[in-house]
Scaffold this motif. Structure first.
Motif, PDB file in Angstrom:
ATOM      1  N   SER A  54      -5.373 -58.214  49.372  1.00 10.57           N
ATOM      2  CA  SER A  54      -5.922 -59.311  50.187  1.00 10.57           C
ATOM      3  C   SER A  54      -7.047 -60.027  49.444  1.00 10.57           C
ATOM      4  N   ILE A  57      -5.351 -62.232  46.869  1.00  4.74           N
ATOM      5  CA  ILE A  57      -4.755 -63.412  47.494  1.00  4.74           C
ATOM      6  C   ILE A  57      -5.828 -64.436  47.818  1.00  4.74           C
ATOM      7  N   LEU A  58      -6.935 -63.975  48.404  1.00  4.87           N
ATOM      8  CA  LEU A  58      -8.025 -64.885  48.771  1.00  4.87           C
ATOM      9  C   LEU A  58      -8.613 -65.562  47.535  1.00  4.87           C
ATOM     10  N   GLN A  61      -6.137 -68.149  46.317  1.00  6.14           N
ATOM     11  CA  GLN A  61      -6.100 -69.309  47.212  1.00  6.14           C
ATOM     12  C   GLN A  61      -7.305 -70.213  46.991  1.00  6.14           C
ATOM     13  N   ILE A  90      -8.164 -65.651  54.637  1.00  2.00           N
ATOM     14  CA  ILE A  90      -6.875 -65.904  53.979  1.00  2.00           C
ATOM     15  C   ILE A  90      -6.168 -67.056  54.683  1.00  2.00           C
ATOM     16  N   VAL A  97       1.487 -65.490  54.969  1.00  2.00           N
ATOM     17  CA  VAL A  97       0.450 -65.616  53.953  1.00  2.00           C
ATOM     18  C   VAL A  97       0.917 -66.602  52.888  1.00  2.00           C
TER      19      VAL A  97
END
Length: 199
Positions: A54, A57-58, A61, A90, A97
């Motif tokens: 996570s 991913i953050l 992004q 997120i 996602v």
């Protein structure tokens, strides 16, 4: 008891019963023999778990929404209206996602969905159906199809690489036992020590 019943039934016919002990019976009994595989042994597998997924991913992004990277991400003017930002920070698209191009997350997720020790090399359609429940990115279906097409294991088992099977025809059911006898011939087997290659 079952063997006795069969011998009694076969004794009505003029035939010869030959017994081949052990390994000598390989060719004659190859189809009726039960496959005896080695027992499965449990081995410890190295499983890679991504506890920081996570965060990765953050981070990806946030890198992707920078002004200089938006064009490479192929989102165009849709950047703000289509995403929801959840409490963990997120970005989501329709409860999935969003995996940006940065950080190599798409390849990581596709690898885990397709080639990991716990997956079974699904085709591109099955893999897309499974992944679209959790993840989203632009052109996702095409990227998954390209990824699966490069898999050597999947390419080996495609239907176009297999020999076509012959036409299956159901033999007629006899009205009385032993009125009609059907014999199947299996050819092209590895040669035995006696030189036979068929059953």
């Amino acid at each position: 008891m079952r063997q006795r019943r069969w011998i009694k039934l076969l004794s009505d016919y003029d035939c010869e019963i030959r017994y081949h002990p052990g390994k000598a019976n390989v060719v004659a009994d190859a189809l009726s023999r039960k496959v005896r595989d080695k027992p499965l042994r449990v081995r410890s597998l190295v499983m890679s778990t991504y506890t920081d997924l996570s965060e990765r991913i953050l981070k990806a992004q946030l890198e992707a929404v920078k002004q200089e990277n938006v064009k490479a991400e192929n989102l165009g003017r849709l950047l703000k209206p289509i995403f929801e930002i959840h409490s963990n920070g997120i970005w989501y698209f329709k409860n999935c996602v969003w995996l940006p191009l940065f950080g190599g997350l798409r390849d990581l997720i596709m690898h885990e969905s397709h080639k990991s020790k716990y997956s079974i090399h699904p085709g591109s359609d099955k893999m897309y159906q499974d992944m679209k429940k959790l993840y989203w990115w632009p052109n996702m279906k095409a990227d998954i199809a390209t990824y699966v097409s490069k898999c050597l294991t999947c390419a080996k088992v495609k239907a176009e690489h297999q020999r076509p099977s012959g036409l299956l025809q159901q033999p007629e059911i006899p009205e009385w036992k032993w009125e009609h006898i059907t014999i199947d011939f299996v050819t092209g087997l590895p040669r035995t020590s006696s030189g036979y290659d068929s059953i």
